[in-house]
Design a protein around this motif. Structure first.
Motif, PDB file in Angstrom:
ATOM      1  N   LEU A 190       0.843  -1.190   0.000  1.00  0.00           N
ATOM      2  CA  LEU A 190       0.000   0.000   0.000  1.00  0.00           C
ATOM      3  C   LEU A 190       0.876   1.236   0.000  1.00  0.00           C
ATOM      4  CD1 LEU A 190      -2.580  -0.953   2.780  1.00  0.00           C
ATOM      5  CD2 LEU A 190      -3.100  -0.726   0.358  1.00  0.00           C
ATOM      6  N   ASP A 191       0.314   2.340  -0.558  1.00  0.00           N
ATOM      7  CA  ASP A 191       1.003   3.616  -0.411  1.00  0.00           C
ATOM      8  C   ASP A 191       0.809   4.117   1.009  1.00  0.00           C
ATOM      9  OD1 ASP A 191       1.738   3.502  -2.980  1.00  0.00           O
ATOM     10  OD2 ASP A 191       0.128   4.816  -3.744  1.00  0.00           O
ATOM     11  N   GLN A 192       1.632   5.114   1.391  1.00  0.00           N
ATOM     12  CA  GLN A 192       1.541   5.624   2.763  1.00  0.00           C
ATOM     13  C   GLN A 192       0.153   6.165   3.068  1.00  0.00           C
ATOM     14  OE1 GLN A 192       1.701   9.273   3.447  1.00  0.00           O
ATOM     15  NE2 GLN A 192       1.668   9.059   5.670  1.00  0.00           N
ATOM     16  N   ASP A 193      -0.432   6.938   2.126  1.00  0.00           N
ATOM     17  CA  ASP A 193      -1.728   7.545   2.425  1.00  0.00           C
ATOM     18  C   ASP A 193      -2.823   6.493   2.521  1.00  0.00           C
ATOM     19  OD1 ASP A 193      -1.048   7.766  -0.566  1.00  0.00           O
ATOM     20  OD2 ASP A 193      -3.227   7.933  -0.564  1.00  0.00           O
ATOM     21  N   GLN A 194      -2.754   5.457   1.656  1.00  0.00           N
ATOM     22  CA  GLN A 194      -3.758   4.385   1.722  1.00  0.00           C
ATOM     23  C   GLN A 194      -3.647   3.630   3.045  1.00  0.00           C
ATOM     24  OE1 GLN A 194      -2.502   2.285  -1.780  1.00  0.00           O
ATOM     25  NE2 GLN A 194      -4.085   3.256  -3.051  1.00  0.00           N
ATOM     26  N   TRP A 195      -2.420   3.382   3.451  1.00  0.00           N
ATOM     27  CA  TRP A 195      -2.178   2.636   4.684  1.00  0.00           C
ATOM     28  C   TRP A 195      -2.729   3.379   5.897  1.00  0.00           C
ATOM     29  CZ3 TRP A 195      -1.166  -1.276   7.654  1.00  0.00           C
ATOM     30  CH2 TRP A 195      -0.456  -1.127   8.861  1.00  0.00           C
ATOM     31  N   VAL A 196      -2.380   4.647   6.022  1.00  0.00           N
ATOM     32  CA  VAL A 196      -2.858   5.406   7.180  1.00  0.00           C
ATOM     33  C   VAL A 196      -4.375   5.572   7.113  1.00  0.00           C
ATOM     34  CG1 VAL A 196      -2.624   7.531   8.504  1.00  0.00           C
ATOM     35  CG2 VAL A 196      -0.664   6.612   7.321  1.00  0.00           C
ATOM     36  N   TYR A 197      -4.889   5.745   5.901  1.00  0.00           N
ATOM     37  CA  TYR A 197      -6.337   5.860   5.731  1.00  0.00           C
ATOM     38  C   TYR A 197      -7.036   4.622   6.289  1.00  0.00           C
ATOM     39  CZ  TYR A 197     -10.878   6.252   3.385  1.00  0.00           C
ATOM     40  OH  TYR A 197     -12.217   6.324   3.123  1.00  0.00           O
ATOM     41  N   LEU A 198      -6.565   3.436   5.884  1.00  0.00           N
ATOM     42  CA  LEU A 198      -7.231   2.203   6.323  1.00  0.00           C
ATOM     43  C   LEU A 198      -7.092   2.009   7.826  1.00  0.00           C
ATOM     44  CD1 LEU A 198      -6.417  -0.154   3.340  1.00  0.00           C
ATOM     45  CD2 LEU A 198      -8.585   0.933   3.929  1.00  0.00           C
ATOM     46  N   LEU A 199      -5.924   2.398   8.343  1.00  0.00           N
ATOM     47  CA  LEU A 199      -5.719   2.339   9.795  1.00  0.00           C
ATOM     48  C   LEU A 199      -6.720   3.245  10.508  1.00  0.00           C
ATOM     49  CD1 LEU A 199      -3.476   0.638  10.969  1.00  0.00           C
ATOM     50  CD2 LEU A 199      -2.077   2.675  11.199  1.00  0.00           C
ATOM     51  N   ALA A 200      -6.886   4.459   9.962  1.00  0.00           N
ATOM     52  CA  ALA A 200      -7.824   5.410  10.562  1.00  0.00           C
ATOM     53  C   ALA A 200      -9.244   4.864  10.481  1.00  0.00           C
ATOM     54  CB  ALA A 200      -7.726   6.765   9.858  1.00  0.00           C
ATOM     55  N   LEU A 201      -9.574   4.234   9.352  1.00  0.00           N
ATOM     56  CA  LEU A 201     -10.926   3.672   9.191  1.00  0.00           C
ATOM     57  C   LEU A 201     -11.172   2.590  10.245  1.00  0.00           C
ATOM     58  CD1 LEU A 201     -13.558   3.546   7.619  1.00  0.00           C
ATOM     59  CD2 LEU A 201     -12.502   1.878   6.092  1.00  0.00           C
ATOM     60  N   LEU A 202     -10.158   1.739  10.446  1.00  0.00           N
ATOM     61  CA  LEU A 202     -10.281   0.670  11.442  1.00  0.00           C
ATOM     62  C   LEU A 202     -10.534   1.257  12.836  1.00  0.00           C
ATOM     63  CD1 LEU A 202      -9.892  -2.433  11.887  1.00  0.00           C
ATOM     64  CD2 LEU A 202      -7.566  -1.868  12.585  1.00  0.00           C
ATOM     65  N   VAL A 203      -9.704   2.232  13.215  1.00  0.00           N
ATOM     66  CA  VAL A 203      -9.857   2.844  14.535  1.00  0.00           C
ATOM     67  C   VAL A 203     -11.217   3.533  14.639  1.00  0.00           C
ATOM     68  CG1 VAL A 203      -8.923   4.544  16.144  1.00  0.00           C
ATOM     69  CG2 VAL A 203      -7.390   3.157  14.778  1.00  0.00           C
ATOM     70  N   PHE A 204     -11.619   4.168  13.539  1.00  0.00           N
ATOM     71  CA  PHE A 204     -12.896   4.881  13.506  1.00  0.00           C
ATOM     72  C   PHE A 204     -14.065   3.934  13.788  1.00  0.00           C
ATOM     73  CE2 PHE A 204     -16.544   5.855  10.729  1.00  0.00           C
ATOM     74  CZ  PHE A 204     -16.945   7.063  11.254  1.00  0.00           C
ATOM     75  N   VAL A 205     -14.068   2.778  13.097  1.00  0.00           N
ATOM     76  CA  VAL A 205     -15.159   1.810  13.294  1.00  0.00           C
ATOM     77  C   VAL A 205     -15.148   1.303  14.735  1.00  0.00           C
ATOM     78  CG1 VAL A 205     -16.048  -0.448  12.609  1.00  0.00           C
ATOM     79  CG2 VAL A 205     -15.219   1.143  10.881  1.00  0.00           C
ATOM     80  N   LEU A 206     -13.952   1.009  15.222  1.00  0.00           N
ATOM     81  CA  LEU A 206     -13.792   0.543  16.600  1.00  0.00           C
ATOM     82  C   LEU A 206     -14.336   1.593  17.573  1.00  0.00           C
ATOM     83  CD1 LEU A 206     -12.298  -2.075  17.410  1.00  0.00           C
ATOM     84  CD2 LEU A 206     -10.431  -0.613  18.198  1.00  0.00           C
ATOM     85  N   ALA A 207     -13.950   2.846  17.339  1.00  0.00           N
ATOM     86  CA  ALA A 207     -14.371   3.925  18.242  1.00  0.00           C
ATOM     87  C   ALA A 207     -15.889   4.068  18.208  1.00  0.00           C
ATOM     88  CB  ALA A 207     -13.705   5.237  17.839  1.00  0.00           C
ATOM     89  N   TRP A 208     -16.468   3.955  17.016  1.00  0.00           N
ATOM     90  CA  TRP A 208     -17.928   4.088  16.881  1.00  0.00           C
ATOM     91  C   TRP A 208     -18.627   3.020  17.723  1.00  0.00           C
ATOM     92  CZ3 TRP A 208     -20.773   6.743  12.599  1.00  0.00           C
ATOM     93  CH2 TRP A 208     -22.157   6.576  12.707  1.00  0.00           C
ATOM     94  N   VAL A 209     -18.193   1.762  17.543  1.00  0.00           N
ATOM     95  CA  VAL A 209     -18.851   0.654  18.249  1.00  0.00           C
ATOM     96  C   VAL A 209     -18.690   0.824  19.759  1.00  0.00           C
ATOM     97  CG1 VAL A 209     -18.818  -1.833  18.614  1.00  0.00           C
ATOM     98  CG2 VAL A 209     -18.574  -0.910  16.308  1.00  0.00           C
ATOM     99  N   VAL A 210     -17.452   1.106  20.189  1.00  0.00           N
ATOM    100  CA  VAL A 210     -17.194   1.249  21.621  1.00  0.00           C
ATOM    101  C   VAL A 210     -18.023   2.395  22.209  1.00  0.00           C
ATOM    102  CG1 VAL A 210     -15.441   1.915  23.307  1.00  0.00           C
ATOM    103  CG2 VAL A 210     -14.897   0.253  21.539  1.00  0.00           C
ATOM    104  N   THR A 211     -18.044   3.538  21.492  1.00  0.00           N
ATOM    105  CA  THR A 211     -18.766   4.698  22.009  1.00  0.00           C
ATOM    106  C   THR A 211     -20.250   4.413  22.122  1.00  0.00           C
ATOM    107  OG1 THR A 211     -17.193   6.000  20.759  1.00  0.00           O
ATOM    108  CG2 THR A 211     -18.996   7.187  21.766  1.00  0.00           C
ATOM    109  N   ALA A 212     -20.816   3.804  21.083  1.00  0.00           N
ATOM    110  CA  ALA A 212     -22.250   3.539  21.094  1.00  0.00           C
ATOM    111  C   ALA A 212     -22.598   2.577  22.232  1.00  0.00           C
ATOM    112  CB  ALA A 212     -22.679   2.966  19.750  1.00  0.00           C
ATOM    113  N   ARG A 213     -21.759   1.562  22.435  1.00  0.00           N
ATOM    114  CA  ARG A 213     -22.039   0.599  23.503  1.00  0.00           C
ATOM    115  C   ARG A 213     -21.897   1.259  24.867  1.00  0.00           C
ATOM    116  NH1 ARG A 213     -22.829  -4.682  22.140  1.00  0.00           N
ATOM    117  NH2 ARG A 213     -22.931  -5.042  24.381  1.00  0.00           N
ATOM    118  N   MET A 214     -20.852   2.081  24.982  1.00  0.00           N
ATOM    119  CA  MET A 214     -20.617   2.749  26.263  1.00  0.00           C
ATOM    120  C   MET A 214     -21.792   3.682  26.591  1.00  0.00           C
ATOM    121  SD  MET A 214     -16.870   3.885  27.377  1.00  0.00           S
ATOM    122  CE  MET A 214     -16.538   5.063  26.172  1.00  0.00           C
ATOM    123  N   ALA A 215     -22.257   4.396  25.571  1.00  0.00           N
ATOM    124  CA  ALA A 215     -23.341   5.355  25.797  1.00  0.00           C
ATOM    125  C   ALA A 215     -24.604   4.647  26.268  1.00  0.00           C
ATOM    126  CB  ALA A 215     -23.617   6.129  24.509  1.00  0.00           C
TER     127      ALA A 215
END
Lengths: 362, 294
Positions: A190-215
């Protein structure tokens, strides 16, 4: 011109047609100011929507040029921070105007630890942990204060952040800034921007699920109880002080992870990245998106990423002006944010199409 | 010894400005129970207006008067249009966000109109320094100290001896009773904001010759003013001035004698002062304590 005016006065003089005896008419401003419950979608529908969204976002980096990836990745990163801030402000009722400080802590953790040879992916949890620890330490004294004073202290924190980075020259390289290696590990095609993008997407989905459950869970109810009636919550057995500090530290950890991703994405950071404007844009995100909602954080992040870029083409100062005016307009006219508007627009649809709703509500 | 004396004198001069801005914060806090995060930018606007009128050819004092008037009107307008509707509903978060929005919008407008290059506001009594017991005090510092002290005394007299001052105190003390006694409480709140705007404009114009006028000028001053207002007690005008001078002294002495703090990180000291005061004595030195009942 005169005829037009005459027409208007005539119309104003004409008797109003009898209003139908249905729902009372409200002005558009009143409509915008109406509080609205979340759209209650049935589980399969919301899961399908979520999955479709994630798939669509995952396709983006492979079909778009890297500058678009950069923008969308920034939206994802800011949305992560906004979700954390929303937990604190929306659910906990505590104001922080200084989250740029924790964002900076995360970014510099990634940069400094990464330079020491730790692989970039491993620095992200560390960025979150360091921000969590510092948020905890800062929260212990700061959270003894009520909303207004907390706002004061955290704004001071935001103002002090860039000088503090310059002062810690030996770690942060001061105003010279610091470079980060955001490349994917060897063997990942992967290129650097694609790699960081996918990493951010992964963290984003994780954060969404965790936040919604916590709320929705026990801890979210404790937050809301403290926000609405602190003394009552305490008599009901909520450890108020500890819960508040934990909440503050958790939201700092979101900012820290976001900061780490930000550093990996830009590959170069300096004290000027973390000024007061950044803190205020975090606040703008949750105000514009809608306080205390998870999807609102995403809308707000997209707004903050898009609008100043457009306004900035007129004049560099126009971006700051837009932030300020938008904050004022939303406080007065759209207090429940874009998400409130979307809910208001979609609620009739959800009401009419029965299979969109959970079974028990049909 | 001379160095210490010099630091003390400089500290008092700087502290007088922090005190003046803190005083503006206190007036707003007493009127609306909110912190005006835009206070620094309003002072900055005052400084720019003074500069602009001087550039148009007015003498400095006349320019200052016009700018004070303009900022007072602006303060009253902000209270009337933006703050009062929110204060009526007792909404704290929206009020904080509103003043924050004002802060960033005002700063952007200033940068837009006047640009980022630094401007020179002339000092009131010209350049030069006066010798005070072995320490050099610039004429401008002398003007600052005199103005702030004189202003504080005038303000105290205003609260003590005039009808409007009495009405304002009554409004702050118990709005409902004051209203029932025939005080136009809403107008009194506006007067509080107007006074704050005017005082801010004076502080901004007086500090401008020493800091170089540019859009980022007030942010560090504002943070010291926060510290001063917190230290003095957010609802005490006397506390604001005393707090300002203590913060000014602490900042100058720490900046000189604690090498790690130096000149760059003095703002961190302000944050530390705020935190320590709020922890040890949340009401500040002169503030009134709050009692919570359920």
């Amino acid at each position: 011109m005169t005829t037009q005016l005459d027409e208007q006065t005539e119309r104003a003089d004409a008797p109003e047609p009898a209003a139908p005896p249905r729902a009372p008419r409200i002005t558009p401003v009143e409509w915008l100011r109406t509080p609205r419950p979340p759209l209650r979608l049935s589980r399969p529908v919301s899961l399908a929507l979520g999955a479709a969204g994630v798939v669509a976002l995952a396709i983006v980096p492979f079909v778009n040029p890297s500058w678009i990836n950069l923008h969308v990745a920034l939206v994802l990163i800011f949305a992560i921070v906004a979700m954390g801030l929303n937990l604190l402000v929306g659910m906990g009722g505590q104001v922080s105007l200084g989250h740029a400080a924790f964002f900076a802590v995360g970014a510099y953790t990634t940069a400094v630890v990464g330079a020491a040879g730790v692989p970039a992916v491993a620095t992200l949890p560390l960025a979150g942990a360091v921000a969590f620890a510092i948020g905890w330490l800062f929260g212990i004294p700061a959270l003894r204060l009520q909303g207004l004073q907390l706002g004061l202290v955290t704004l001071a924190l935001a103002l002090v952040t860039p000088p503090a980075i310059r002062q810690l020259d030996e770690i942060t390289r001061g105003s010279r800034g610091i470079g980060i290696d955001g490349d994917p590990p060897a063997g990942v095609p992967l290129d650097q921007d694609q790699w960081v993008y996918l990493l951010a997407l992964l963290v984003f989905v994780l954060a969404w699920v965790v936040t919604a459950r916590m709320a929705r869970g026990r801890i979210g109810r404790a937050f809301v109880a403290i926000r609405d009636a602190e003394l009552v919550a305490e008599t009901l057995g909520v450890a108020v002080q500890r819960t508040k500090v934990r909440l503050f530290a958790t939201s700092a950890a979101y900012a820290g992870v976001g900061g780490g991703l930000y550093a990996m994405l830009l590959e170069f950071i300096g004290p000027e990245n973390f000024g007061l404007t950044l803190s205020i844009s975090f606040i703008t995100m949750i105000v514009v998106g809608g306080i205390a909602t998870v999807p609102g954080a995403v809308l707000g992040a997209a707004f903050v990423q898009a609008v100043p870029a457009i306004a900035g083409e007129i004049d560099p100062a126009a971006a700051g002006f837009t932030y300020g005016v938008v904050l004022l307009l939303f406080v007065f006219f759209v207090p429940f944010g874009l998400i409130g508007v979307i809910r208001g627009a979609l609620a009739p649809l959800v009401d009419r199409v029965p299979w969109l709703r959970p079974r028990r509500l049909r | 010894m001379d160095l210490l004396l010099q630091q003390l004198v400089d500290g008092v001069a700087a502290g007088a400005i922090y005190g003046a801005l803190a005083l503006a914060l206190v007036l707003v806090y007493r009127a609306s129970h909110t912190i005006n995060f835009a206070q620094g930018e309003m002072a900055l606007l005052g400084a720019y207006l003074s500069w602009q009128f001087v550039a148009f050819g007015l003498p400095l004092l006349a320019a200052l008067a016009v700018s004070v008037l303009a900022c007072a009107v602006l303060g009253m307008g902000i209270e009337r249009v933006l703050i009062r509707p929110l204060a009526k509903r007792n909404q704290h978060l929206p009020m904080i966000i509103t003043t924050l929005g004002l802060m960033i919008a005002l700063n952007a407008v200033i940068a837009w109109v006047w640009g980022h290059q630094t401007r020179e506001v002339p000092p009131v009594l010209g350049q030069g320094a006066v010798e005070v017991a072995g320490a050099a005090l610039s004429r401008q510092d002398l003007v600052i100290i005199a103005t702030v002290l004189g202003g504080a005394i005038a303000l105290a007299a205003f609260f003590r001896f005039t009808r409007t001052g009495l009405f304002m105190r009554a409004t702050v003390g118990d709005t409902e009773s004051a209203r029932l006694s025939g005080v136009r409480t809403g107008r009194m709140l506006s007067v509080g904001w107007g006074l704050a705007g005017g005082i801010g404009a004076i502080a901004g114009t007086l500090i401008a010759p020493e800091l170089f006028l540019q859009p980022g000028m007030m942010a560090p001053v504002l943070i010291y003013a926060f510290a001063a207002a917190t230290l003095g007690g957010l609802d005490s005008p006397l506390g604001a001035i005393v707090g300002g001078i203590i913060v000014g002294l602490a900042e100058n002495i720490a900046g000189t004698y604690v090498p790690w703090i130096g000149s760059e990180f003095k703002q961190g000291l302000a944050l530390a002062i705020i935190l320590v005061v709020l922890l040890l004595r949340p009401a500040g030195l002169f503030g009134s304590r709050k009692v919570v009942r359920v």
